[in-house]
Write a protein that holds these residues in place. Structure first.
Motif, mmCIF file in Angstrom:
data_model
loop_
_atom_site.group_PDB
_atom_site.id
_atom_site.type_symbol
_atom_site.label_atom_id
_atom_site.label_comp_id
_atom_site.label_asym_id
_atom_site.label_seq_id
_atom_site.Cartn_x
_atom_site.Cartn_y
_atom_site.Cartn_z
ATOM 1 N N VAL A 12 19.463 -46.635 -4.777
ATOM 2 C CA VAL A 12 19.245 -47.538 -5.906
ATOM 3 C C VAL A 12 18.515 -46.801 -7.021
ATOM 4 C CG1 VAL A 12 19.226 -49.641 -4.506
ATOM 5 C CG2 VAL A 12 17.086 -48.413 -4.892
ATOM 6 N N ASN A 14 16.849 -48.107 -10.829
ATOM 7 C CA ASN A 14 16.592 -49.145 -11.835
ATOM 8 C C ASN A 14 17.373 -50.429 -11.525
ATOM 9 O OD1 ASN A 14 14.922 -47.327 -13.145
ATOM 10 N ND2 ASN A 14 16.365 -46.871 -14.784
ATOM 11 N N GLU A 15 17.149 -50.971 -10.351
ATOM 12 C CA GLU A 15 17.843 -52.190 -9.911
ATOM 13 C C GLU A 15 16.836 -53.267 -9.505
ATOM 14 O OE1 GLU A 15 20.913 -52.728 -10.174
ATOM 15 O OE2 GLU A 15 21.983 -50.805 -10.175
ATOM 16 N N ASN A 18 18.050 -56.727 -8.640
ATOM 17 C CA ASN A 18 19.000 -56.861 -7.538
ATOM 18 C C ASN A 18 18.390 -56.614 -6.160
ATOM 19 O OD1 ASN A 18 21.367 -57.431 -9.108
ATOM 20 N ND2 ASN A 18 21.424 -55.278 -9.710
ATOM 21 N N SER A 46 13.372 -44.527 -9.697
ATOM 22 C CA SER A 46 13.520 -45.615 -10.675
ATOM 23 C C SER A 46 12.304 -45.701 -11.587
ATOM 24 C CB SER A 46 13.713 -46.949 -9.940
ATOM 25 O OG SER A 46 14.891 -46.937 -9.169
ATOM 26 N N THR A 50 11.509 -51.287 -9.484
ATOM 27 C CA THR A 50 12.300 -51.233 -8.257
ATOM 28 C C THR A 50 11.443 -50.878 -7.048
ATOM 29 O OG1 THR A 50 14.325 -50.641 -9.439
ATOM 30 C CG2 THR A 50 14.209 -50.057 -7.107
ATOM 31 N N ASP A 96 26.627 -49.428 -2.749
ATOM 32 C CA ASP A 96 25.797 -49.433 -3.944
ATOM 33 C C ASP A 96 24.747 -50.525 -3.853
ATOM 34 O OD1 ASP A 96 26.905 -47.293 -5.293
ATOM 35 O OD2 ASP A 96 28.474 -48.509 -6.218
ATOM 36 N N ASP A 98 23.885 -52.431 -6.437
ATOM 37 C CA ASP A 98 24.032 -53.351 -7.565
ATOM 38 C C ASP A 98 24.679 -54.683 -7.180
ATOM 39 O OD1 ASP A 98 26.594 -52.513 -7.076
ATOM 40 O OD2 ASP A 98 26.845 -51.425 -8.956
ATOM 41 N N ARG A 205 29.024 -57.377 -11.704
ATOM 42 C CA ARG A 205 27.574 -57.143 -11.760
ATOM 43 C C ARG A 205 26.899 -58.339 -12.408
ATOM 44 N NH1 ARG A 205 23.348 -53.268 -12.351
ATOM 45 N NH2 ARG A 205 24.563 -51.523 -11.531
ATOM 46 N N GLY A 208 21.125 -56.118 -14.327
ATOM 47 C CA GLY A 208 20.990 -54.686 -14.521
ATOM 48 C C GLY A 208 22.140 -54.100 -15.325
ATOM 49 N N SER A 210 25.119 -50.896 -15.780
ATOM 50 C CA SER A 210 25.932 -49.915 -15.074
ATOM 51 C C SER A 210 25.512 -48.499 -15.466
ATOM 52 C CB SER A 210 27.404 -50.129 -15.400
ATOM 53 O OG SER A 210 28.190 -49.089 -14.856
#
Length: 347
Positions: A12, A14-15, A18, A46, A50, A96, A98, A205, A208, A210
């Motif tokens: 991960v 910067n999520e 999520n 991140s 996160t 992933d 996301d 998504r 966040g 992409s």
């Protein structure tokens, strides 16, 4: 019937929005999994919250989740390799962070991998929920390029949702941006017919931003050169450079032969002809390629002799009640087919 243990690796970056839904989705999807499972979530440096979200969710959901914190942002490939290094299951799944990959697909993919006796089962986002220009178009171009160069015929190399046999996956190391080419790198340690694909769910998504764009298509072109070299000539680099040298030298030799005929048979002056310079350069380049091939063969032999890396791999059986039953069923079907064939011959 117990299924093999599985480690789910999730890089991960910067999520923060999520993380909590990701933990919830994985927990719900794996709650009824008939085998041991754990999750390795790798925070790839991140810059948002996160890390704090990961720490909070790990405390909330318990020992099934492991949080690996990288010192800085090393990229998706390095984060994925870090998770693979920490994974201890008989199988390894990657996805992933996301939430576009659906963790509910993992138990089904595991069963299908065992039933089809594969080393890798690649997800195929057949109904992809992404923007056409920024995501779908670059992905399609990249997939076609990889198919053409590698010969591994998959429709969606970019889908991170995959399930591997851990002992096969851990025979390769991921560097640079190799995560796009994992099926191709897997083909260096297992036959292509043991790599398959299956349709998986794909979601838009929800939070966040992409991290992908059309620029990755150009990076794919560059990376494909390395992929082609290691796939075809990893243990015999001299053949790669030697083949180029022979072709270049052959063309240069034909040019010099033609010029020699003009000079000594027809008495023409060839001193000012550009072809003479080109032929000479091709001969020199040929010698350089051939010399590079010899040196690369020496380095290759030194590498294999001084490291634990082998030029071959040995298959290990996947042992679990479910796979044992599948093997028994296949053996019974094989015997039944042989008996039917014998009866038809007697008739």
């Amino acid at each position: 019937m117990s299924l093999p243990s599985i480690s789910i690796v999730v890089p991960v970056y910067n999520e923060q929005e999520n993380i909590a839904p990701l933990f919830e989705a994985i927990s719900e999807s794996m709650a009824n999994y008939d085998g041991d499972w754990d999750v390795v979530i790798v925070n790839d440096g991140s810059r948002d919250q996160t890390a704090a979200e990961l720490n909070r969710c790990v405390k909330q959901y318990g020992d099934k989740f492991l949080h690996v914190e990288l010192q800085r942002n090393f990229g998706q490939t390095a984060a994925m390799q870090a998770g693979i290094d920490e994974a201890c299951g008989d199988l390894i799944a990657t996805m992933d962070g996301d939430l576009q990959n659906d963790p509910a697909d993992i138990p089904r993919i595991v069963k299908e991998l065992i039933e089809r006796d594969l080393d890798l089962l690649q997800g195929w986002r057949k109904n992809r929920q992404d923007h056409m220009v920024s995501r779908k178009l670059p992905s399609r171009l990249a997939n076609k390029l990889i198919q053409r160069v590698s010969g591994v015929m998959l429709d969606d190399y970019g889908c991170s949702l995959k399930v591997y046999r851990a002992d096969v996956l851990k025979q390769i190391r991921l560097y640079g941006e190799m995560h796009r080419f994992i099926p191709v790198w897997m083909a260096t340690v297992c036959p292509p017919h043991r790599i398959g694909q299956t349709v998986v769910n794909h979601r838009a998504r929800m939070a966040g931003e992409s991290k992908y764009g059309i620029s990755r298509t150009f990076r794919v072109i560059i990376d494909l050169v390395s992929v082609f070299f290691f796939l075809k000539f990893r243990a015999r680099p001299g053949h790669f450079f030697g083949s180029i040298g022979l072709w270049v030298g052959g063309i240069g030799g034909l040019m010099l032969t033609y010029l020699g005929l003009l000079k000594f048979v027809f008495g023409q002056d060839i001193g000012n002809r550009p072809m003479l310079l080109i032929a000479s350069l091709l001969i020199i380049a040929s010698l350089q390629f051939l010399t590079t091939g010899v040196l690369s063969e020496i380095l290759s032999r030194i590498f294999f002799q001084t490291t634990n890396v082998k030029s071959y791999t040995v298959r290990k059986p996947l042992t679990c009640e479910y796979s044992a039953q599948i093997q028994e069923q296949k053996a019974a079907e094989k015997i039944a087919k042989q008996e039917d064939a014998t009866k038809q011959e007697n008739v």
